[in-house]
Design an enzyme around this catalytic site. Structure first.
Site, PDB file in Angstrom:
ATOM      1  N   HIS A  96       0.832  -1.211   0.000  1.00 24.99           N
ATOM      2  CA  HIS A  96       0.000   0.000   0.000  1.00 24.99           C
ATOM      3  C   HIS A  96       0.866   1.262   0.000  1.00 24.99           C
ATOM      4  O   HIS A  96       1.345   1.702   1.046  1.00 24.99           O
ATOM      5  CB  HIS A  96      -0.899  -0.027   1.234  1.00 24.99           C
ATOM      6  CG  HIS A  96      -1.971   1.010   1.238  1.00 24.99           C
ATOM      7  ND1 HIS A  96      -3.219   0.780   1.753  1.00 24.99           N
ATOM      8  CD2 HIS A  96      -2.000   2.292   0.794  1.00 24.99           C
ATOM      9  CE1 HIS A  96      -3.959   1.867   1.636  1.00 24.99           C
ATOM     10  NE2 HIS A  96      -3.233   2.817   1.055  1.00 24.99           N
ATOM     11  N   PHE A 128       2.387   6.723  -4.911  1.00 23.01           N
ATOM     12  CA  PHE A 128       3.271   7.567  -5.697  1.00 23.01           C
ATOM     13  C   PHE A 128       2.292   8.500  -6.432  1.00 23.01           C
ATOM     14  O   PHE A 128       1.206   8.073  -6.783  1.00 23.01           O
ATOM     15  CB  PHE A 128       4.101   6.750  -6.692  1.00 23.01           C
ATOM     16  CG  PHE A 128       5.138   5.848  -6.051  1.00 23.01           C
ATOM     17  CD1 PHE A 128       5.450   5.955  -4.692  1.00 23.01           C
ATOM     18  CD2 PHE A 128       5.812   4.892  -6.804  1.00 23.01           C
ATOM     19  CE1 PHE A 128       6.405   5.132  -4.111  1.00 23.01           C
ATOM     20  CE2 PHE A 128       6.766   4.068  -6.224  1.00 23.01           C
ATOM     21  CZ  PHE A 128       7.058   4.175  -4.884  1.00 23.01           C
ATOM     22  N   ASN A 178      -5.147   6.629  -6.788  1.00 25.58           N
ATOM     23  CA  ASN A 178      -5.620   8.021  -6.680  1.00 25.58           C
ATOM     24  C   ASN A 178      -4.612   9.017  -7.269  1.00 25.58           C
ATOM     25  O   ASN A 178      -4.135   9.923  -6.606  1.00 25.58           O
ATOM     26  CB  ASN A 178      -6.019   8.388  -5.240  1.00 25.58           C
ATOM     27  CG  ASN A 178      -4.888   8.232  -4.224  1.00 25.58           C
ATOM     28  OD1 ASN A 178      -3.874   7.611  -4.503  1.00 25.58           O
ATOM     29  ND2 ASN A 178      -5.079   8.795  -3.046  1.00 25.58           N
ATOM     30  N   ASP A 227      -8.788   3.388  -2.907  1.00 26.74           N
ATOM     31  CA  ASP A 227      -8.176   3.830  -1.654  1.00 26.74           C
ATOM     32  C   ASP A 227      -8.145   5.355  -1.535  1.00 26.74           C
ATOM     33  O   ASP A 227      -7.820   6.064  -2.479  1.00 26.74           O
ATOM     34  CB  ASP A 227      -6.749   3.299  -1.510  1.00 26.74           C
ATOM     35  CG  ASP A 227      -6.175   3.712  -0.171  1.00 26.74           C
ATOM     36  OD1 ASP A 227      -6.660   3.199   0.842  1.00 26.74           O
ATOM     37  OD2 ASP A 227      -5.300   4.592  -0.145  1.00 26.74           O
ATOM     38  N   HIS A 244     -11.077   0.479   0.986  1.00 24.79           N
ATOM     39  CA  HIS A 244     -10.825   1.540   1.979  1.00 24.79           C
ATOM     40  C   HIS A 244     -12.158   1.684   2.688  1.00 24.79           C
ATOM     41  O   HIS A 244     -13.113   2.213   2.135  1.00 24.79           O
ATOM     42  CB  HIS A 244     -10.418   2.827   1.260  1.00 24.79           C
ATOM     43  CG  HIS A 244     -10.378   4.040   2.142  1.00 24.79           C
ATOM     44  ND1 HIS A 244      -9.213   4.716   2.417  1.00 24.79           N
ATOM     45  CD2 HIS A 244     -11.356   4.712   2.797  1.00 24.79           C
ATOM     46  CE1 HIS A 244      -9.471   5.746   3.208  1.00 24.79           C
ATOM     47  NE2 HIS A 244     -10.772   5.772   3.456  1.00 24.79           N
ATOM     48  N   HIS A 286      -5.504  -0.659   5.693  1.00 22.12           N
ATOM     49  CA  HIS A 286      -5.255   0.083   6.946  1.00 22.12           C
ATOM     50  C   HIS A 286      -6.347  -0.020   8.029  1.00 22.12           C
ATOM     51  O   HIS A 286      -6.997   0.970   8.355  1.00 22.12           O
ATOM     52  CB  HIS A 286      -4.952   1.555   6.661  1.00 22.12           C
ATOM     53  CG  HIS A 286      -5.830   2.240   5.656  1.00 22.12           C
ATOM     54  ND1 HIS A 286      -7.194   2.236   5.702  1.00 22.12           N
ATOM     55  CD2 HIS A 286      -5.504   2.977   4.563  1.00 22.12           C
ATOM     56  CE1 HIS A 286      -7.677   2.932   4.699  1.00 22.12           C
ATOM     57  NE2 HIS A 286      -6.683   3.393   3.978  1.00 22.12           N
ATOM     58  N   ASP A 310       1.149   2.695   3.683  1.00 22.74           N
ATOM     59  CA  ASP A 310       0.261   3.800   3.288  1.00 22.74           C
ATOM     60  C   ASP A 310       1.088   5.079   3.066  1.00 22.74           C
ATOM     61  O   ASP A 310       0.642   6.185   3.393  1.00 22.74           O
ATOM     62  CB  ASP A 310      -0.858   4.034   4.312  1.00 22.74           C
ATOM     63  CG  ASP A 310      -2.026   4.819   3.713  1.00 22.74           C
ATOM     64  OD1 ASP A 310      -1.982   5.144   2.506  1.00 22.74           O
ATOM     65  OD2 ASP A 310      -2.984   5.116   4.456  1.00 22.74           O
ATOM     66  N   PRO A 320      -4.427  14.544   4.316  1.00 20.12           N
ATOM     67  CA  PRO A 320      -4.097  13.458   5.240  1.00 20.12           C
ATOM     68  C   PRO A 320      -2.950  12.613   4.707  1.00 20.12           C
ATOM     69  O   PRO A 320      -2.872  12.352   3.505  1.00 20.12           O
ATOM     70  CB  PRO A 320      -5.385  12.635   5.278  1.00 20.12           C
ATOM     71  CG  PRO A 320      -6.011  12.852   3.933  1.00 20.12           C
ATOM     72  CD  PRO A 320      -5.578  14.215   3.446  1.00 20.12           C
ATOM     73  N   GLY A 321      -2.068  12.172   5.577  1.00 16.92           N
ATOM     74  CA  GLY A 321      -1.052  11.208   5.137  1.00 16.92           C
ATOM     75  C   GLY A 321       0.327  11.471   5.698  1.00 16.92           C
ATOM     76  O   GLY A 321       0.668  12.580   6.114  1.00 16.92           O
TER      77      GLY A 321
HETATM   78  O1  DOR Z   1      -3.827   9.330   5.012  1.00 17.64           O
HETATM   79  C1  DOR Z   1      -4.115   8.912   3.904  1.00 17.64           C
HETATM   80  N1  DOR Z   1      -3.572   9.461   2.793  1.00 17.64           N
HETATM   81  N2  DOR Z   1      -5.008   7.903   3.799  1.00 17.64           N
HETATM   82  C2  DOR Z   1      -5.489   7.507   2.608  1.00 17.64           C
HETATM   83  O2  DOR Z   1      -6.301   6.604   2.583  1.00 17.64           O
HETATM   84  C3  DOR Z   1      -5.074   8.193   1.375  1.00 17.64           C
HETATM   85  C4  DOR Z   1      -3.756   8.829   1.524  1.00 17.64           C
HETATM   86  C5  DOR Z   1      -3.388   9.801   0.411  1.00 17.64           C
HETATM   87  O3  DOR Z   1      -3.562   9.452  -0.755  1.00 17.64           O
HETATM   88  O4  DOR Z   1      -2.883  10.881   0.714  1.00 17.64           O
END
Ligand code: DOR
Length: 411
Positions: free
Chosen positions: A60, A63, A94, A151, A178, A213, A281, A295-296
């Site tokens: 997971h 890029f 995505n 996702d 997801h 996740h 992730d 987010p991420g």
């Molecule tokens: O925190 C996340 N970021 N969760 C996800 O499911 C997608 C990801 C992102 O693509 O930034």
């Protein structure tokens, strides 16, 4: 020659013994593991007692190519993966355009080939444009992808998800849901509700399901119970959900980082063998996008050291189990000839400095994203070298390519 290597004097990680061994890789494949191996013609890498593990496989990763190469392109992502000890990564759909038709997946394969570092396996989208309305070109994508996922967004339309599972089953591909209903504020409930539906759909259609996740032990329990029939139901957890809690790292990520007791119960589920895989992730973002709430976590380079420091060093998880979750199980789920140190398997290995202590430094990320709550954190378990099919792709902070300092020596 490019895919031949003799690694000398590595500490063979094994739960029952502590051995110093040599590993012989020829034509990209492990040919022998033993002591005193000699090969006059093979390039040599002296491990000097560093720990030898099967290279990691990430189910997971994000890029951002095509679409957002200023966040991460396939070359920088591959460099980051190599630096994290990974030789195969599964990249989510995505992107922009979304990987919902074969041309995008073909592009990803081509760019990964050009980068020439790690194996990049695209995941196709479930729905067109990730809009949750119409199915993607699942059939057209099938030759290029091993799984389908929206996702980042939960597929809320039950009938659409049913058709996606039916199609994936007929194409012998995995579905990676997801699990989140966007309008349900209680994120744990939103996750369990969609997991319940998707487990039902998997049973009904016979499709293989790998839940992305998971963030609570209750979710894991639902999957474990559904698994009793022996079908292909697996799940993953991220390093940040295992190692961080909200009090320590109030950092925007999806699903959210939970409180300490939730984190502890996830670690317990993992230690009891109820979770199959640890997947990063890896989600690189620019500083400006993070400020806007994206987010991420950019986590592929820090995954092993974080898990090693927080779970192995503390006695919560044996190193052997960590290797199963980071290498063996993900390789098995993807059907790759990797993830174990066995004669005949791909010569994909990583060498670790178990006592190698370092502080996570924003300036040394190979990824274009340094969005990480770990900046400034002292960690151990430094990745020293990564070998992909006998080729040294990372060593001591440097990635194959420009300025690559080749540590191999002539015998
Ligand atoms: O925190 C996340 N970021 N969760 C996800 O499911 C997608 C990801 C992102 O693509 O930034």
């Amino acid at each position: 020659m490019k895919n031949d290597l003799l690694i000398k004097d590595a500490r063979l990680f094994h739960p029952d013994c502590d051995l110093i061994v040599d590993l012989h890789i020829e034509d990209g494949v492990i040919r022998a593991i033993g002591t005193g191996l000699r090969h006059a013609k093979l390039p040599l890498l002296c491990a000097d007692g560093r720990t030898l593990l099967p290279a990691f496989v990430d189910l997971h990763t994000h890029f951002r190519d095509p679409g957002y190469p200023h966040k991460e392109d396939i070359t920088t992502g591959s460099r980051a993966a190599a630096g994290g000890g990974y030789t195969a990564v599964s990249v989510m759909a995505n992107t922009d355009p979304v990987c919902d038709h074969p041309e995008v997946a073909e592009y990803m394969h081509r760019r990964a080939e050009e980068a020439g570092l790690v194996e990049v396996y695209p995941v196709g989208a479930i729905s067109r444009g990730l809009l949750g309305e119409k199915l993607s070109d699942m059939e057209g994508l099938a030759p290029y992808v091993w799984a389908y996922s929206d996702d980042g967004i939960g597929v809320e339309d039950d009938a659409l998800m049913l058709r996606a599972c039916q199609k994936a089953a007929s194409l012998d591909r995995v579905v990676i849901p997801h699990c989140e209903y966007a309008d349900i504020a209680d994120k744990g409930l939103a996750e369990r509700l969609m997991v319940a539906r998707d487990l039902l759909l998997a049973r009904h259609t016979g499709c293989r399901l790998h839940v992305a996740h998971v963030s609570t032990a209750e979710t894991v329990e639902m999957i474990v119970q559904a698994r009793e029939g022996g079908r292909g139901l697996t799940c993953e957890v991220t390093p940040h959900h295992l190692c961080l809690d909200r009090a320590e790292a109030d950092y925007t990520v999806n699903p959210p980082i939970a409180d300490r007791s939730t984190r502890d119960s996830l670690v317990q589920s993992l230690a009891e063998g109820r979770i199959d895989v640890i997947a990063t992730d890896h989600a690189p973002h620019t500083a400006a996008d993070k400020e806007r709430g994206a987010p991420g976590i950019s986590g592929i380079e820090t995954a092993f050291p974080l898990l090693y420091t927080r779970l192995v060093k503390t006695g919560l998880l044996p190193l052997a189990d960590l290797v199963r979750y980071m290498s063996t199980h993900p390789a098995r789920i993807m059907g790759l000839n990797k993830g174990e140190l066995r004669v005949g398997d791909d010569g994909d290995v990583v060498l670790i400095e178990e006592d190698g202590a370092f502080t996570v430094n924003e300036g040394t990320f190979l990824s274009m994203g340094s969005n990480s709550p770990l900046i400034g954190m002292p960690l151990q378990g430094k990745i020293w070298a990564t070998v992909h099919k006998g080729e040294l792709i990372y060593i001591d902070g440097k990635v194959k390519g420009r300025d690559f300092d080749d540590h191999r020596q002539a015998v």
